[in-house]
Write a protein that holds these residues in place. Sequence first.
Motif, short mmCIF file in Angstrom:
data_model
loop_
_atom_site.label_atom_id
_atom_site.label_comp_id
_atom_site.label_asym_id
_atom_site.label_seq_id
_atom_site.Cartn_x
_atom_site.Cartn_y
_atom_site.Cartn_z
N GLU A 209 0.83 -1.21 0.00
CA GLU A 209 0.00 0.00 0.00
C GLU A 209 0.86 1.26 0.00
N LYS A 213 1.01 4.28 -2.82
CA LYS A 213 0.83 5.68 -2.48
C LYS A 213 2.01 6.52 -2.98
N ASN A 282 5.36 12.46 4.55
CA ASN A 282 4.75 11.19 4.18
C ASN A 282 5.65 10.01 4.55
#
Length: 431
Positions: A209, A213, A282
């Motif tokens: 995942e 992203k 992030n």
Amino acid sequence: MKWRTILLQYCFLLVTCILTALEAVPIDIDKTKVENAQPVDSAKIEPPDTGLYYDEYLKQVIDVLETDNHFREKLQKADIEEIKSGRLSKELDLVSHHVRTKLDELKRQEVARLRMLIKAKLDSLQDTGIDHHALLKQFDHLNHLNPEKFESTDLDMLIKAATSDLEHYDKARHEEFKKYEMMKEHERREYLKTLNEEKRKEEESKFEEMKRKHENHPKVNHPGSKDQLKEVWEETDGLDPNDFDPKTFFKLHDVNSDGFLDEQELEALFTKELEKVYDPKNEEDDMVEMEEERLRMREHVMNEVDTNKDRLVTLEEFLKATEKKEFLEPDSWETLDQQQFFTEEELKEYENLISIQETELKKKADELQKQKEELQRQHDQLEAQKLEYHQVLRQMEQKKLQQEISPSVPGGESKIQPRMHLKSKVHQNLE
């Protein structure tokens, strides 16, 4: 000045890319309307650390040479090949005595520093009887045969050593990045081995995942293309994209107004592209990878634009590059998330190397533990001997004290009376 720019460019390579982005020229007016922008005082722009172990010595030599008018004049007229080949080093014989004296002192200080480093290294290895002077020959940026004087040979060796080292610097950075990525993957796999099947699946799902992203980002323009430069023109410089002019763009981003775009100034142009892919906030974005991407972009542009391979882009080279088809219709740019950094075979080889290193470290750790235990045993033994010594000393002091002070009898009289006193008492009884 041109000579200083060329020499510095071969001597100073950007290693702190974040700082370069901060050095971009802030635009608050439409500089397309300004014929001659005010130049930035180059003396205020500190050259970055090259990462070379003789970086400080290099800077000091350049600063001293710049004070000599004759040498500076010769270098103003020199091209990069004359500097790299060492032909200009012969001009050192014509510099002033004051400059030569300063250079001699700098060399003596550098030799002393290197000797200190050698001594520290050898002392740590507990080597003795080593000729420190002979070991100076391992350093190729100065002439070790004459440690007292700075000669033309020293300047020649310094320039060639810096040029060679910096040419291999990017390659070394790529290798370090590859090791970094392999270590990341190795640690991830080792961590998965510690989990049960359910947790392992959860972790794998999270990993995939995060990859998705990270890969989900806006299109990255081809570095050095018209689209990429126009984006900088509009978003960083605050100018109308319809007024884009390559010549004006070059002058705006020639930060120190020396007539060249160096590696530092080029890398600052890629910040907007990198921000599309990487955000320090992030979790899925790796800032180490961002710097590797910046390095790849700069290398690509240099290969396309820097025709004489002097690690500098002139206005002429820049304008010629804007006339190429690749400038107007570039291929798509593949970011790092589209690259494979290493193969499974390379990873296995790296893991074997790590295993060997871990075994050696464990062996050394065991040896150090044994040494620690032996030192503790010796310490305890010395403490016991010290305690025993103090006990014996106290006993001796007590015996000595008892001999000096006589014991008393009941009534407070001493058992031992003075000789004259006894004699007197006997005489009285006879009477």
